[in-house]
Motif scaffolding. Structure first.
Motif, short mmCIF file in Angstrom:
data_model
loop_
_atom_site.label_atom_id
_atom_site.label_comp_id
_atom_site.label_asym_id
_atom_site.label_seq_id
_atom_site.Cartn_x
_atom_site.Cartn_y
_atom_site.Cartn_z
N ARG A 80 7.72 -9.72 -10.25
CA ARG A 80 7.46 -10.20 -11.61
C ARG A 80 6.17 -9.54 -12.13
N ASP A 81 6.30 -8.85 -13.24
CA ASP A 81 5.17 -8.17 -13.87
C ASP A 81 4.31 -7.38 -12.87
N PRO A 82 4.94 -6.46 -12.17
CA PRO A 82 4.20 -5.70 -11.16
C PRO A 82 3.10 -4.83 -11.78
N LYS A 83 2.06 -4.61 -11.01
CA LYS A 83 0.94 -3.77 -11.43
C LYS A 83 0.65 -2.70 -10.36
N LEU A 84 0.38 -1.51 -10.84
CA LEU A 84 0.07 -0.39 -9.94
C LEU A 84 -1.27 0.22 -10.31
N GLY A 85 -2.10 0.48 -9.30
CA GLY A 85 -3.40 1.11 -9.54
C GLY A 85 -3.35 2.62 -9.39
N LEU A 86 -4.50 3.23 -9.65
CA LEU A 86 -4.62 4.69 -9.51
C LEU A 86 -4.83 5.06 -8.04
N TYR A 87 -4.65 6.33 -7.76
CA TYR A 87 -4.98 6.82 -6.42
C TYR A 87 -6.48 6.67 -6.18
N GLU A 88 -6.83 6.20 -5.00
CA GLU A 88 -8.22 6.07 -4.59
C GLU A 88 -8.35 6.49 -3.13
N THR B 9 -6.35 14.11 4.76
CA THR B 9 -6.85 12.87 4.14
C THR B 9 -5.73 12.27 3.30
N ALA B 10 -5.97 11.04 2.85
CA ALA B 10 -4.91 10.31 2.13
C ALA B 10 -5.37 9.87 0.75
N ALA B 11 -4.42 9.88 -0.15
CA ALA B 11 -4.61 9.25 -1.47
C ALA B 11 -3.90 7.90 -1.40
N ILE B 12 -4.61 6.85 -1.78
CA ILE B 12 -4.08 5.49 -1.61
C ILE B 12 -3.95 4.79 -2.95
N ALA B 13 -2.78 4.21 -3.16
CA ALA B 13 -2.56 3.37 -4.35
C ALA B 13 -2.00 2.03 -3.87
N VAL B 14 -2.31 0.98 -4.61
CA VAL B 14 -1.82 -0.36 -4.26
C VAL B 14 -1.01 -0.91 -5.42
N ILE B 15 0.15 -1.50 -5.11
CA ILE B 15 0.98 -2.15 -6.11
C ILE B 15 1.10 -3.63 -5.78
N ASP B 16 0.95 -4.45 -6.79
CA ASP B 16 1.17 -5.89 -6.62
C ASP B 16 2.50 -6.22 -7.29
N LEU B 17 3.48 -6.62 -6.47
CA LEU B 17 4.82 -6.88 -6.99
C LEU B 17 4.90 -8.15 -7.83
N ASN B 18 4.00 -9.07 -7.57
CA ASN B 18 4.03 -10.35 -8.28
C ASN B 18 2.62 -10.92 -8.34
N PRO B 19 1.79 -10.39 -9.25
CA PRO B 19 0.39 -10.81 -9.30
C PRO B 19 0.19 -12.31 -9.50
N VAL C 158 0.86 -1.20 0.00
CA VAL C 158 0.00 0.00 0.00
C VAL C 158 0.89 1.25 0.00
N ILE C 159 0.60 2.14 -0.92
CA ILE C 159 1.29 3.44 -0.95
C ILE C 159 0.28 4.48 -0.48
N GLU C 160 0.55 5.07 0.66
CA GLU C 160 -0.40 6.02 1.28
C GLU C 160 0.23 7.41 1.31
N VAL C 161 -0.42 8.34 0.63
CA VAL C 161 0.08 9.72 0.56
C VAL C 161 -0.89 10.63 1.32
N ASN C 162 -0.45 11.15 2.45
CA ASN C 162 -1.28 12.00 3.29
C ASN C 162 -1.01 13.47 3.04
N ASN C 163 -2.09 14.23 2.92
CA ASN C 163 -1.97 15.68 2.76
C ASN C 163 -1.93 16.30 4.16
N THR C 164 -0.78 16.77 4.57
CA THR C 164 -0.62 17.40 5.88
C THR C 164 -0.71 18.92 5.81
N GLY C 165 -0.98 19.45 4.63
CA GLY C 165 -1.07 20.90 4.46
C GLY C 165 -2.43 21.44 4.86
N ALA C 166 -2.60 22.75 4.69
CA ALA C 166 -3.84 23.42 5.09
C ALA C 166 -4.88 23.45 3.97
N ASN C 167 -4.46 23.24 2.74
CA ASN C 167 -5.36 23.33 1.59
C ASN C 167 -5.44 22.02 0.83
#
Length: 257
Positions: free
Chosen positions: A233-241, A185-195, A132-141
């Motif tokens: 092997r053949d990793p896959k990455l999704g969009l931010y959700e 809030t956070a933007a979350i993306a998931v990567i599968d390193l070896n589907p 899981v790649i979790e990107v949190n917005n810690t700013g004011a806007n």
């Protein structure tokens, strides 16, 4: 002749006596007048003293009143200060301004700054190959991110990263100019390193993540250790959700046009 002299002497003596009587009477009157004046002065002095005491008492009373008023005024000022302090809580309006603009339209025009983001990478619970790649917005806007993070997989100690592996991402992208992230809030993306779960590359031990590949410089890339037993092997990455579940579904569509 003797008789005449006697009478004259008697008359003269009577006149002297009368004069002395008058003088004594006058003196007595003067003394009485003085005493009477003294009595008046004493009365006036007493009245003046009473008036002074009354005036002093009044001053004391007035002073007490003034003091009380002064204390009351002081209390009012303190209360005013409290209100000011509270209105400074109304600088919660400043706070609401400080809390920032949370609209998506604002985010579309304002890309996120790396200084306003906190990035985490951790294994997804229930999966041996997904992260899981979790990107949190810690700013004011609110701010905008690219549709997905820029990710590469390689060796931490490599001096040349040209051979790093990049995951497949969903195709057919379009729509909003950015992925909006509200404050706290956070933007979350998931990567599968070896589907497929099969054999894969074992020399990869690091994931490099740039939260916004469209606007941020490469210098803002962050590195995360993957551990010694990872096979890629053949990793896959999704969009931010907004949730991990949605991010997993997005990841499953990676590589499809």
């Amino acid at each position: 002749m003797r008789t005449i002299r006697t009478r004259k002497h008697t008359a003269a003596l009577g006149a002297v006596t009368a004069i002395l009587a008058l003088a004594l009477t006058a003196c007595g009157d003067n003394d009485t007048g003085t005493k009477s004046a003294g009595s008046v002065d004493n009365t006036a002095s007493a009245a003046s003293s009473d008036a002074t005491q009354s005036s002093d008492s009044k001053k004391n009373t007035d002073t007490g009143t003034d003091t009380g008023t002064s204390k009351s005024g002081s209390t009012a000022q303190n209360a005013g200060a409290t209100k000011t302090g509270t209105s400074n809580g109304s600088s919660s309006k400043g706070g609401s301004t400080a809390s920032g603009n949370t609209s998506d339209s604002y985010a579309y025009k304002h890309p996120c700054k790396s200084s306003d983001l906190s990035v985490r990478v951790y294994p997804r619970e229930g999966s041996a190959t997904q992260q899981v790649i979790e990107v949190n917005n810690t700013g004011a806007n609110s701010c905008g991110l690219s549709y997905f993070p820029r990710v590469s997989l390689g060796a931490a100690k490599a001096s040349d990263h040209s051979g790093d592996i990049t995951p497949a991402v969903p195709g057919g992208l379009g729509g909003a100019p950015a992925y909006p992230v509200k404050p706290k809030t956070a933007a979350i993306a998931v990567i599968d390193l070896n589907p497929s779960g099969g054999n894969g590359l074992t020399w990869i031990d690091e994931m490099n993540v740039l939260a916004d590949g469209d606007h941020m410089p490469n210098a803002d890339t962050q590195n995360f250790a993957l551990g010694p037993d990872v096979k890629v092997r053949d990793p896959k990455l999704g969009l931010y959700e907004a949730s991990i579940a949605d991010a997993v579904n997005s990841m499953k569509s990676a590589g499809k046009s």
